[in-house]
Design a protein around this motif. Structure first.
Motif, PDB file in Angstrom:
ATOM      1  N   GLN A  25       0.817  -1.217   0.000  1.00  0.00           N
ATOM      2  CA  GLN A  25       0.000   0.000   0.000  1.00  0.00           C
ATOM      3  C   GLN A  25       0.848   1.264   0.000  1.00  0.00           C
ATOM      4  OE1 GLN A  25      -2.911  -0.114   3.114  1.00  0.00           O
ATOM      5  NE2 GLN A  25      -3.703  -2.089   2.448  1.00  0.00           N
ATOM      6  N   PHE A  26       2.108   1.160   0.410  1.00  0.00           N
ATOM      7  CA  PHE A  26       3.000   2.315   0.451  1.00  0.00           C
ATOM      8  C   PHE A  26       3.741   2.510  -0.881  1.00  0.00           C
ATOM      9  CE2 PHE A  26       2.394   1.129   4.832  1.00  0.00           C
ATOM     10  CZ  PHE A  26       2.201   2.356   5.450  1.00  0.00           C
ATOM     11  N   ILE A  27       3.673   1.510  -1.734  1.00  0.00           N
ATOM     12  CA  ILE A  27       4.383   1.542  -3.017  1.00  0.00           C
ATOM     13  C   ILE A  27       3.448   2.076  -4.083  1.00  0.00           C
ATOM     14  CG2 ILE A  27       5.475   0.071  -4.769  1.00  0.00           C
ATOM     15  CD1 ILE A  27       6.409  -1.711  -2.410  1.00  0.00           C
ATOM     16  N   PRO A  28       3.907   3.004  -4.926  1.00  0.00           N
ATOM     17  CA  PRO A  28       3.044   3.564  -5.971  1.00  0.00           C
ATOM     18  C   PRO A  28       2.455   2.473  -6.873  1.00  0.00           C
ATOM     19  CG  PRO A  28       5.115   4.766  -5.848  1.00  0.00           C
ATOM     20  CD  PRO A  28       5.245   3.572  -4.948  1.00  0.00           C
ATOM     21  N   ALA A  29       1.247   2.704  -7.345  1.00  0.00           N
ATOM     22  CA  ALA A  29       0.534   1.736  -8.179  1.00  0.00           C
ATOM     23  C   ALA A  29       1.342   1.347  -9.420  1.00  0.00           C
ATOM     24  CB  ALA A  29      -0.824   2.294  -8.581  1.00  0.00           C
ATOM     25  N   SER A  30       2.098   2.290  -9.959  1.00  0.00           N
ATOM     26  CA  SER A  30       2.886   2.009 -11.165  1.00  0.00           C
ATOM     27  C   SER A  30       3.989   0.982 -10.917  1.00  0.00           C
ATOM     28  CB  SER A  30       3.503   3.296 -11.703  1.00  0.00           C
ATOM     29  OG  SER A  30       4.380   3.864 -10.736  1.00  0.00           O
TER      30      SER A  30
END
Length: 98
Positions: A25-30
């Motif tokens: 959840q902390f990592i960008p969707a890309s």
């Protein structure tokens, strides 16, 4: 259940597993489909496997921002987290096992 987990020594591992799941959840969707959180190593680093050098570079640039959020989350789970380590070797091996 918490007391049973604690007596069996599983509470820490369960909390670590929870942190691994929440870390996405902390990592960008890309980047989410190109990274896999693996484990917390003996030096208290969250080890994250990446699919390629570009993903590693992006994650590396976001490292300090990610660590702030992840460390706060880890504290809530009574886990000490001191850093992030990027692993470029394990990603494809993990996919083969799935």
């Amino acid at each position: 259940l918490p007391s049973v987990l604690s007596r069996m020594g599983l509470e820490k591992r369960l909390n670590e597993h929870t942190l691994l799941q929440l870390s996405l959840q902390f990592i960008p969707a890309s980047l989410q489909n190109r990274v896999r959180p693996l484990f917390i190593d003996s030096q208290k680093n969250l080890v994250i496997a990446v699919s390629d050098a570009a993903a590693a570079q992006e994650l590396s640039m976001l490292k300090s921002k990610l660590l702030q959020g992840l460390a706060a989350c880890a504290r809530q789970l009574s886990i000490e987290l001191s850093g992030l380590r990027i692993d470029m070797k394990s990603y494809h091996r993990i996919l083969q096992q799935e």
